[in-house]
Design a protein around this motif. Structure first.
Motif, mmCIF file in Angstrom:
data_model
loop_
_atom_site.group_PDB
_atom_site.id
_atom_site.type_symbol
_atom_site.label_atom_id
_atom_site.label_comp_id
_atom_site.label_asym_id
_atom_site.label_seq_id
_atom_site.Cartn_x
_atom_site.Cartn_y
_atom_site.Cartn_z
ATOM 1 N N VAL A 80 0.827 -1.212 0.000
ATOM 2 C CA VAL A 80 0.000 0.000 0.000
ATOM 3 C C VAL A 80 0.860 1.260 0.000
ATOM 4 C CG1 VAL A 80 -1.954 -1.115 1.161
ATOM 5 C CG2 VAL A 80 -0.187 0.014 2.538
ATOM 6 N N LEU A 81 0.257 2.348 -0.489
ATOM 7 C CA LEU A 81 0.873 3.676 -0.456
ATOM 8 C C LEU A 81 -0.111 4.660 0.157
ATOM 9 C CD1 LEU A 81 2.411 4.152 -4.025
ATOM 10 C CD2 LEU A 81 3.645 3.788 -1.883
ATOM 11 N N GLY A 82 0.393 5.598 0.942
ATOM 12 C CA GLY A 82 -0.417 6.683 1.466
ATOM 13 C C GLY A 82 -0.540 7.762 0.414
ATOM 14 N N ARG A 83 -1.683 7.775 -0.273
ATOM 15 C CA ARG A 83 -1.825 8.671 -1.406
ATOM 16 C C ARG A 83 -3.282 8.813 -1.805
ATOM 17 N NH1 ARG A 83 2.741 8.029 -5.453
ATOM 18 N NH2 ARG A 83 3.577 8.177 -3.385
ATOM 19 N N SER A 84 -3.642 9.995 -2.256
ATOM 20 C CA SER A 84 -4.951 10.223 -2.856
ATOM 21 C C SER A 84 -4.915 9.770 -4.310
ATOM 22 C CB SER A 84 -5.309 11.718 -2.809
ATOM 23 O OG SER A 84 -6.405 11.997 -3.666
ATOM 24 N N VAL A 85 -6.021 9.253 -4.801
ATOM 25 C CA VAL A 85 -6.109 8.851 -6.200
ATOM 26 C C VAL A 85 -5.928 10.051 -7.120
ATOM 27 C CG1 VAL A 85 -8.632 9.077 -6.359
ATOM 28 C CG2 VAL A 85 -7.441 7.440 -7.826
ATOM 29 N N PHE A 86 -6.157 11.260 -6.600
ATOM 30 C CA PHE A 86 -6.026 12.461 -7.420
ATOM 31 C C PHE A 86 -4.595 13.002 -7.443
ATOM 32 C CE2 PHE A 86 -10.525 12.280 -6.301
ATOM 33 C CZ PHE A 86 -11.082 12.318 -7.576
ATOM 34 N N ASP A 87 -3.694 12.372 -6.682
ATOM 35 C CA ASP A 87 -2.278 12.700 -6.733
ATOM 36 C C ASP A 87 -1.598 11.801 -7.773
ATOM 37 O OD1 ASP A 87 -2.640 14.579 -4.723
ATOM 38 O OD2 ASP A 87 -2.054 13.195 -3.119
ATOM 39 N N ARG A 88 -0.276 11.912 -7.874
ATOM 40 C CA ARG A 88 0.458 11.051 -8.800
ATOM 41 C C ARG A 88 0.361 9.605 -8.320
ATOM 42 N NH1 ARG A 88 4.754 8.423 -9.905
ATOM 43 N NH2 ARG A 88 5.947 8.688 -8.005
ATOM 44 N N VAL A 89 -0.031 8.716 -9.225
ATOM 45 C CA VAL A 89 -0.179 7.294 -8.912
ATOM 46 C C VAL A 89 0.783 6.508 -9.799
ATOM 47 C CG1 VAL A 89 -1.756 5.309 -8.948
ATOM 48 C CG2 VAL A 89 -2.591 7.552 -8.210
ATOM 49 N N PRO A 90 1.601 5.637 -9.201
ATOM 50 C CA PRO A 90 2.518 4.834 -10.023
ATOM 51 C C PRO A 90 1.750 3.987 -11.037
ATOM 52 C CG PRO A 90 2.953 4.510 -7.665
ATOM 53 C CD PRO A 90 1.696 5.327 -7.779
ATOM 54 N N GLY A 91 2.361 3.771 -12.176
ATOM 55 C CA GLY A 91 1.768 2.897 -13.188
ATOM 56 C C GLY A 91 0.584 3.495 -13.928
ATOM 57 N N ALA A 92 0.437 4.815 -13.882
ATOM 58 C CA ALA A 92 -0.707 5.460 -14.555
ATOM 59 C C ALA A 92 -0.786 5.020 -16.008
ATOM 60 C CB ALA A 92 -0.596 6.971 -14.460
ATOM 61 N N GLY A 93 -1.977 4.598 -16.428
ATOM 62 C CA GLY A 93 -2.212 4.155 -17.788
ATOM 63 C C GLY A 93 -1.874 2.699 -18.036
ATOM 64 N N ARG A 94 -1.434 1.982 -16.968
ATOM 65 C CA ARG A 94 -1.035 0.584 -17.149
ATOM 66 C C ARG A 94 -1.781 -0.392 -16.235
ATOM 67 N NH1 ARG A 94 3.999 3.266 -17.100
ATOM 68 N NH2 ARG A 94 4.546 2.358 -15.106
ATOM 69 N N TRP A 95 -2.749 0.093 -15.440
ATOM 70 C CA TRP A 95 -3.502 -0.806 -14.562
ATOM 71 C C TRP A 95 -4.572 -1.534 -15.372
ATOM 72 C CZ3 TRP A 95 -1.373 -1.691 -10.034
ATOM 73 C CH2 TRP A 95 -0.523 -0.725 -9.500
ATOM 74 N N SER A 96 -4.653 -2.848 -15.216
ATOM 75 C CA SER A 96 -5.674 -3.644 -15.911
ATOM 76 C C SER A 96 -7.014 -3.568 -15.204
ATOM 77 C CB SER A 96 -5.244 -5.114 -16.008
ATOM 78 O OG SER A 96 -4.097 -5.227 -16.803
ATOM 79 N N THR A 97 -6.978 -3.505 -13.871
ATOM 80 C CA THR A 97 -8.199 -3.447 -13.069
ATOM 81 C C THR A 97 -8.020 -2.426 -11.960
ATOM 82 O OG1 THR A 97 -8.553 -5.826 -13.429
ATOM 83 C CG2 THR A 97 -9.844 -4.787 -11.677
ATOM 84 N N ALA A 98 -9.076 -1.683 -11.692
ATOM 85 C CA ALA A 98 -9.117 -0.800 -10.520
ATOM 86 C C ALA A 98 -10.304 -1.237 -9.669
ATOM 87 C CB ALA A 98 -9.266 0.659 -10.929
ATOM 88 N N LEU A 99 -10.111 -1.213 -8.363
ATOM 89 C CA LEU A 99 -11.169 -1.564 -7.417
ATOM 90 C C LEU A 99 -11.680 -0.306 -6.737
ATOM 91 C CD1 LEU A 99 -9.525 -4.607 -5.572
ATOM 92 C CD2 LEU A 99 -10.958 -4.643 -7.634
ATOM 93 N N LEU A 100 -12.993 -0.159 -6.690
ATOM 94 C CA LEU A 100 -13.667 0.871 -5.902
ATOM 95 C C LEU A 100 -14.738 0.140 -5.085
ATOM 96 C CD1 LEU A 100 -14.003 3.735 -8.536
ATOM 97 C CD2 LEU A 100 -12.656 3.812 -6.427
ATOM 98 N N LEU A 101 -14.283 -0.649 -4.123
ATOM 99 C CA LEU A 101 -15.175 -1.470 -3.315
ATOM 100 C C LEU A 101 -15.491 -0.790 -1.993
ATOM 101 C CD1 LEU A 101 -13.559 -4.942 -4.113
ATOM 102 C CD2 LEU A 101 -15.473 -3.795 -5.258
ATOM 103 N N ASP A 102 -16.377 -1.382 -1.227
ATOM 104 C CA ASP A 102 -16.766 -0.838 0.089
ATOM 105 C C ASP A 102 -17.296 0.586 -0.011
ATOM 106 O OD1 ASP A 102 -16.077 -3.187 1.439
ATOM 107 O OD2 ASP A 102 -13.993 -2.558 1.654
ATOM 108 N N GLY A 103 -18.008 0.891 -1.078
ATOM 109 C CA GLY A 103 -18.588 2.220 -1.233
ATOM 110 C C GLY A 103 -17.621 3.271 -1.743
ATOM 111 N N ASN A 104 -16.413 2.872 -2.145
ATOM 112 C CA ASN A 104 -15.390 3.840 -2.535
ATOM 113 C C ASN A 104 -15.678 4.582 -3.829
ATOM 114 O OD1 ASN A 104 -13.962 3.390 -0.237
ATOM 115 N ND2 ASN A 104 -12.516 1.976 -1.162
ATOM 116 N N LEU A 105 -16.702 4.177 -4.556
ATOM 117 C CA LEU A 105 -17.119 4.943 -5.727
ATOM 118 C C LEU A 105 -17.560 6.347 -5.315
ATOM 119 C CD1 LEU A 105 -17.775 5.241 -8.692
ATOM 120 C CD2 LEU A 105 -19.867 3.925 -8.337
ATOM 121 N N GLY A 106 -17.896 6.519 -4.046
ATOM 122 C CA GLY A 106 -18.330 7.816 -3.541
ATOM 123 C C GLY A 106 -17.223 8.720 -3.049
ATOM 124 N N ILE A 107 -15.961 8.258 -3.093
ATOM 125 C CA ILE A 107 -14.834 9.061 -2.595
ATOM 126 C C ILE A 107 -14.791 10.405 -3.316
ATOM 127 C CG2 ILE A 107 -12.312 9.271 -2.568
ATOM 128 C CD1 ILE A 107 -12.160 6.256 -2.165
#
Length: 194
Positions: A80-107
């Motif tokens: 894990v990394l301490g980071r907001s999704v709106f900050d720089r995220v490693p591997g941008a443009g190369r993730w095959s799957t993203a998870l927004l579980l546990d209600g995280n679609l509302g972040i």
């Protein structure tokens, strides 16, 4: 160990926070079976999803802004990394799957903006797996905080999305809704980047 999601007036919200520190449920396991690596777990909290994927040999990374939850995830051995999704995220443009579980679609309180950002992190054809509110619920904009064992995290905006409301934010973000399904008392969706 306890986990609570609460509003500024101290009200504990019924958002399944008790699950966040527990083992994977049958529903969690079924949705993770749809994940293809590498996987980015957005709002990973204590890391149960990203840890389960890593233990299965799937390349995965969790990001979150709540220090106490990240501490739990790290103690469990979750990547894990301490980071907001709106900050720089490693591997941008190369993730095959993203998870927004546990209600995280509302972040962030704006599902369209969050999905737009997540779409930019996916490879072409990538998938977003989301957890939704049940049909007929009345999601509303809130400000919430995640507390782990009494250690308070930062306040953030949060707007849950109902199963019947997924099409508009997905389309606005350039995603196609491939599937929406119930599992136990929970609802999930799969979105594809065209």
């Amino acid at each position: 160990m306890t986990a609570v999601l609460h509003s500024p007036d101290g009200t504990a919200l019924a958002a399944g926070a008790h699950r966040w520190l527990g083992p994977l449920t049958v529903e969690d396991d079924a949705v993770l079976a749809r994940a293809v690596g590498p996987v980015l777990d957005v709002g990973c909290g204590p890391g149960r999803h990203v840890l389960a994927l890593a233990e299965r040999g799937v390349v995965a990374l969790g990001i979150d802004i709540t220090p106490a939850a990240l501490d739990v995830a790290r103690r469990r051995g979750a990547p894990v990394l301490g980071r907001s999704v709106f900050d720089r995220v490693p591997g941008a443009g190369r993730w095959s799957t993203a998870l927004l579980l546990d209600g995280n679609l509302g972040i962030g309180g704006h599902p369209e903006a969050l999905l737009g950002r997540v779409t930019s992190l996916l490879e072409p054809g990538g998938t977003v797996l989301v957890e939704l509110e049940s049909p007929g619920s009345t999601p509303r904009f809130q400000v919430v905080r995640f507390d782990v064992d009494g250690v308070e995290g930062p306040w953030f905006a949060w707007t849950p999305v109902g199963a019947e409301e997924l099409l508009a934010p997905a389309t606005a973000a350039g995603l196609r809704v491939e599937d929406v399904w119930p599992a136990g008392d929970r609802w999930f969706g799969a979105l594809r980047r065209d």
